[in-house]
Motif scaffolding. Sequence first.
Motif, PDB file in Angstrom:
ATOM      1  N   ALA B  32      43.923  29.554  28.818  1.00 59.26           N
ATOM      2  CA  ALA B  32      43.281  29.933  30.072  1.00 59.26           C
ATOM      3  C   ALA B  32      42.745  28.687  30.783  1.00 59.26           C
ATOM      4  CB  ALA B  32      42.151  30.917  29.806  1.00 59.26           C
ATOM      5  N   ARG B  33      42.073  27.848  30.044  1.00 62.69           N
ATOM      6  CA  ARG B  33      41.507  26.641  30.647  1.00 62.69           C
ATOM      7  C   ARG B  33      42.579  25.683  31.105  1.00 62.69           C
ATOM      8  NH1 ARG B  33      36.458  26.112  26.443  1.00 62.69           N
ATOM      9  NH2 ARG B  33      35.280  27.814  27.405  1.00 62.69           N
ATOM     10  N   LYS B  34      43.632  25.577  30.309  1.00 66.92           N
ATOM     11  CA  LYS B  34      44.721  24.688  30.724  1.00 66.92           C
ATOM     12  C   LYS B  34      45.314  25.158  32.039  1.00 66.92           C
ATOM     13  CE  LYS B  34      46.026  23.330  26.021  1.00 66.92           C
ATOM     14  NZ  LYS B  34      46.881  23.813  24.909  1.00 66.92           N
ATOM     15  N   LEU B  47      39.474  26.489  46.675  1.00 67.89           N
ATOM     16  CA  LEU B  47      39.885  27.748  46.072  1.00 67.89           C
ATOM     17  C   LEU B  47      38.666  28.583  45.712  1.00 67.89           C
ATOM     18  CD1 LEU B  47      42.631  26.361  43.656  1.00 67.89           C
ATOM     19  CD2 LEU B  47      42.998  27.578  45.802  1.00 67.89           C
ATOM     20  N   THR B  48      38.723  29.841  46.071  1.00 67.37           N
ATOM     21  CA  THR B  48      37.663  30.748  45.626  1.00 67.37           C
ATOM     22  C   THR B  48      37.992  31.212  44.215  1.00 67.37           C
ATOM     23  OG1 THR B  48      38.803  32.720  46.440  1.00 67.37           O
ATOM     24  CG2 THR B  48      37.344  31.591  47.984  1.00 67.37           C
ATOM     25  N   PHE B  53      41.949  32.971  40.286  1.00 68.51           N
ATOM     26  CA  PHE B  53      42.325  34.029  39.353  1.00 68.51           C
ATOM     27  C   PHE B  53      43.785  34.446  39.542  1.00 68.51           C
ATOM     28  CE2 PHE B  53      42.482  38.784  38.953  1.00 68.51           C
ATOM     29  CZ  PHE B  53      42.542  38.830  37.574  1.00 68.51           C
ATOM     30  N   PHE B  54      44.172  34.701  40.798  1.00 73.14           N
ATOM     31  CA  PHE B  54      45.546  35.159  41.043  1.00 73.14           C
ATOM     32  C   PHE B  54      46.554  34.063  40.719  1.00 73.14           C
ATOM     33  CE2 PHE B  54      43.480  38.437  43.777  1.00 73.14           C
ATOM     34  CZ  PHE B  54      43.954  39.532  43.063  1.00 73.14           C
ATOM     35  N   GLN B  55      46.218  32.821  41.050  1.00 66.59           N
ATOM     36  CA  GLN B  55      47.135  31.731  40.716  1.00 66.59           C
ATOM     37  C   GLN B  55      47.240  31.551  39.214  1.00 66.59           C
ATOM     38  OE1 GLN B  55      47.322  28.088  42.797  1.00 66.59           O
ATOM     39  NE2 GLN B  55      46.352  28.862  44.649  1.00 66.59           N
ATOM     40  N   VAL B  66      36.774  37.065  34.660  1.00 63.27           N
ATOM     41  CA  VAL B  66      35.567  36.567  33.998  1.00 63.27           C
ATOM     42  C   VAL B  66      35.787  35.174  33.420  1.00 63.27           C
ATOM     43  CG1 VAL B  66      33.884  37.032  32.208  1.00 63.27           C
ATOM     44  CG2 VAL B  66      34.928  38.914  33.436  1.00 63.27           C
ATOM     45  N   THR B  67      36.930  34.989  32.823  1.00 53.90           N
ATOM     46  CA  THR B  67      37.260  33.686  32.249  1.00 53.90           C
ATOM     47  C   THR B  67      37.325  32.619  33.329  1.00 53.90           C
ATOM     48  OG1 THR B  67      38.458  34.749  30.474  1.00 53.90           O
ATOM     49  CG2 THR B  67      38.962  32.448  30.884  1.00 53.90           C
ATOM     50  N   VAL B  68      37.850  32.995  34.476  1.00 60.69           N
ATOM     51  CA  VAL B  68      37.897  32.058  35.588  1.00 60.69           C
ATOM     52  C   VAL B  68      36.479  31.615  35.951  1.00 60.69           C
ATOM     53  CG1 VAL B  68      38.511  31.750  38.005  1.00 60.69           C
ATOM     54  CG2 VAL B  68      40.047  32.984  36.478  1.00 60.69           C
ATOM     55  N   TYR B  69      35.584  32.566  36.096  1.00 61.56           N
ATOM     56  CA  TYR B  69      34.203  32.226  36.405  1.00 61.56           C
ATOM     57  C   TYR B  69      33.605  31.309  35.354  1.00 61.56           C
ATOM     58  CZ  TYR B  69      33.533  35.325  40.364  1.00 61.56           C
ATOM     59  OH  TYR B  69      33.594  35.899  41.599  1.00 61.56           O
ATOM     60  N   ARG B  70      33.852  31.645  34.083  1.00 63.61           N
ATOM     61  CA  ARG B  70      33.240  30.852  33.025  1.00 63.61           C
ATOM     62  C   ARG B  70      33.836  29.459  32.955  1.00 63.61           C
ATOM     63  NH1 ARG B  70      31.694  35.911  29.162  1.00 63.61           N
ATOM     64  NH2 ARG B  70      33.877  36.457  29.194  1.00 63.61           N
ATOM     65  N   THR B  71      35.113  29.341  33.293  1.00 60.05           N
ATOM     66  CA  THR B  71      35.732  28.018  33.294  1.00 60.05           C
ATOM     67  C   THR B  71      35.212  27.173  34.447  1.00 60.05           C
ATOM     68  OG1 THR B  71      37.710  28.936  32.273  1.00 60.05           O
ATOM     69  CG2 THR B  71      37.930  26.787  33.318  1.00 60.05           C
ATOM     70  N   ILE B  72      35.107  27.768  35.608  1.00 61.05           N
ATOM     71  CA  ILE B  72      34.542  27.051  36.756  1.00 61.05           C
ATOM     72  C   ILE B  72      33.155  26.506  36.409  1.00 61.05           C
ATOM     73  CG2 ILE B  72      33.572  27.306  39.070  1.00 61.05           C
ATOM     74  CD1 ILE B  72      35.690  29.424  39.629  1.00 61.05           C
ATOM     75  N   GLU B  73      32.389  27.335  35.746  1.00 60.28           N
ATOM     76  CA  GLU B  73      31.039  26.953  35.330  1.00 60.28           C
ATOM     77  C   GLU B  73      31.056  25.650  34.533  1.00 60.28           C
ATOM     78  OE1 GLU B  73      28.081  30.256  33.914  1.00 60.28           O
ATOM     79  OE2 GLU B  73      28.982  29.338  32.131  1.00 60.28           O
TER      80      GLU B  73
END
Lengths: 150, 150
Positions: B32-34, B47-48, B53-55, B66-73
């Motif tokens: 996910a992070r990669k 990017l929002t 997320f969609f990309q 949720v993972t996207v949010y946590r990775t951005i964090e």
Amino acid sequence: MPIMKMKIIFIMNHSNSWLTRLSSNGYHLTSARKAIVDIFANCNKVLTPTELFFQARQINPTIGLVTVYRTIEKLEELGLVQRVFFEEGGFGYYPRNGAHEHLLICKDCHRVEEFSGDDLGSLMQRVENQSGFEIRDHLLQFTGLCSKCR
Amino acid sequence: MPIMKMKIIFIMNHSNSWLTRLSSNGYHLTSARKAIVDIFANCNKVLTPTELFFQARQINPTIGLVTVYRTIEKLEELGLVQRVFFEEGGFGYYPRNGAHEHLLICKDCHRVEEFSGDDLGSLMQRVENQSGFEIRDHLLQFTGLCSKCR
DNA sequence: CTTCGTGCAAAGCGTTTGCAATAAA
DNA sequence: TTTATTGCAAACGCTTTGCACGAAG
């Protein structure tokens, strides 16, 4: 007995001119709107809609949060308040007193001071030339600690 | 037959250095992070979280918002992305390539260019002296139309 | 009396949290 | 095997909308 000399000092705020602006744009002058305009007229802080709501309720206890949002909407549309971004996300509103000013915001007490970014024009010009962009808006905010909070 | 000369061109992006940063800070390198790092590595747009997320789902179809949010964090915490404010409210993220740069954002296509606000230092100094504030952060963004959209 | 504004309740939207299952180190 | 990470569902907070009642012009 000598005639006493009195100085009558009118403390000017923008409250009346704001009401005039609302009215001349076809908006009714309701007590809710007067309360909100009044709060902004005597404030040098950035206020969030919720803060505005609680302050407004002290003037008019029946006012609803929805009305606060709808009033902000009008004030923003008329250019009377400007949106201010918080680093943590979210935003508040600050009364504009005429020209567009840049803001200096205290992280601690949310007090605001204004300054003019007079050298921004030449920077914008340079950036336009280099990038081919047509710049429409700019956002310049400083945040830090005010003299009392530092 | 002459020896063929080849030029091997390494297209450098910051993807690997970002993964190293994550790893050396004790974060696991998950797919996910990669995926998310990869998207940022090849992007010059703001990017929002939802766009991200969609990309990301095109690379890894099971990834969750949720993972996207946590990775951005995490990326924000490590200073690898910076938050960008939209005039309309809300925000997005933009990859930082080293030094803090100011951004020029196209209202239409969301393309971003960077510029350096070299004369900001003296302005900040002046404002500090005049106001008694201690400036901690600054926010300078231009928005407009890029050469293709104007 | 006409038009605009209000408050309420409910919906909407973006973001965060709790948790058991899973993957990385 | 230990610890971090995931995805889901649900909670959350802020903002907007629909609507019938009430106030301003």
